[in-house]
Design an enzyme around this catalytic site. Structure first.
Site, short mmCIF file in Angstrom:
data_model
loop_
_atom_site.label_atom_id
_atom_site.label_comp_id
_atom_site.label_asym_id
_atom_site.label_seq_id
_atom_site.Cartn_x
_atom_site.Cartn_y
_atom_site.Cartn_z
N PRO A 35 30.91 30.77 44.51
CG PRO A 35 31.35 28.65 45.38
CD PRO A 35 30.30 29.70 45.30
CD GLU A 52 27.29 20.21 46.72
OE1 GLU A 52 28.28 20.20 45.96
OE2 GLU A 52 27.37 20.39 47.95
NE ARG A 100 35.23 50.83 54.16
CZ ARG A 100 36.24 51.37 53.46
NH1 ARG A 100 36.32 51.19 52.16
NH2 ARG A 100 37.15 52.09 54.07
CG ASP A 118 39.77 52.44 51.80
OD1 ASP A 118 40.06 52.79 52.94
OD2 ASP A 118 38.62 52.29 51.37
N1 ADE Z 1 29.39 30.95 48.40
C1 ADE Z 1 30.23 30.00 48.85
N2 ADE Z 1 31.51 30.37 48.72
C2 ADE Z 1 31.48 31.63 48.16
C3 ADE Z 1 32.49 32.55 47.77
N3 ADE Z 1 33.79 32.29 47.92
N4 ADE Z 1 32.10 33.71 47.24
C4 ADE Z 1 30.79 33.99 47.07
N5 ADE Z 1 29.80 33.16 47.41
C5 ADE Z 1 30.13 31.99 47.95
#
Ligand code: ADE
Length: 225
Positions: A86, A113, A151, A166
């Site tokens: 994230p 974490e 794809r 797309d």
């Molecule tokens: N791992 C946890 N959340 C994530 C996200 N939003 N994008 C990529 N990997 C992740």
């Protein structure tokens, strides 16, 4: 193209990448996809992949040794190493198109974490997030990235034009689509789509694509990607 996924949860990746288009892409040898369990690169009896963070704090951190060992055993000269996290750069169609041109992707799925930062500094080419939310692990995110990339490989979609049509490829969302019946519960398909006039249909679709983009994704308008 070759894609290797490294995860603590191979089964999360396996099912969604073994169906439909992804299955066909592998059967037709357009993509050579492997899903590996990171624990296979541990050397201790308990196959430990995580440890407490230096400096204290909650949660566990993924250890560097198994990840380095795995990537070093899989990578070749042209490999490109992606970490799903994230904290990464937001994934988009433009990045999917860029990754689809690579010869070999190694996709590392984060968990816990976080991940020892030496992996990011010395092993990873791109940190990628699939959106501004946190999943329990990166395996689901890796599936999203791999699907979006595969794809786009030539021969995966039945109709070569479909990827170019797309949403996002042209910087706009797609226009609405309808199929039979022409009238359902009193709701009629727009007349123009039944007219057979291709120029008018194209103009209608352009206008509807713009309207939909303005309504749902105004952030896309006036932006290059
Ligand atoms: N791992 C946890 N959340 C994530 C996200 N939003 N994008 C990529 N990997 C992740």
């Amino acid at each position: 193209m070759k894609i290797d996924i490294l995860t603590l949860f191979p089964e999360i990746c396996r099912a969604p990448l073994s169906e439909s288009m992804m299955k066909r892409a592998q059967e037709n040898q357009i993509v050579d996809l492997h899903i590996y369990n990171l624990r296979d690169w541990t050397t201790d009896k308990h196959r430990i992949v995580d440890d407490a963070p230096f400096g204290g704090g909650q949660g566990m951190v993924m250890k560097s040794e198994p990840i380095f060992a795995a990537v070093e055993s899989l990578r070749a000269e042209k490999s490109f190493v992606v970490l799903m996290t994230p904290q990464g750069k937001r994934f988009a169609q433009s990045l999917a198109a860029k990754f689809a041109k690579k010869e070999h992707l190694i996709v590392i799925c984060g968990h816990y974490e976080g991940i020892d930062h030496r992996v990011i500094e010395h092993l990873v080419d791109a940190e990628i997030s699939i959106g501004d939310y946190v999943l329990t692990n990166g395996a689901i995110a890796a599936v999203v990235l791999v699907d979006a990339v595969v794809r786009l490989l030539p021969g995966v979609l039945g109709h070569e034009q479909s990827a170019a049509d797309d949403s996002f490829s042209a910087g706009l969302l797609e226009a609405p689509q309808y199929t039979r019946p022409a009238e359902f519960r009193g709701w009629k398909v727009p007349d123009v789509l039944l007219s057979g006039n291709h120029a008018e249909i194209a103009a209608w679709r352009k206008e509807e694509a713009l309207r939909r983009t303005r309504e749902n994704r105004p952030d896309l308008l006036g932006r290059g990607d």
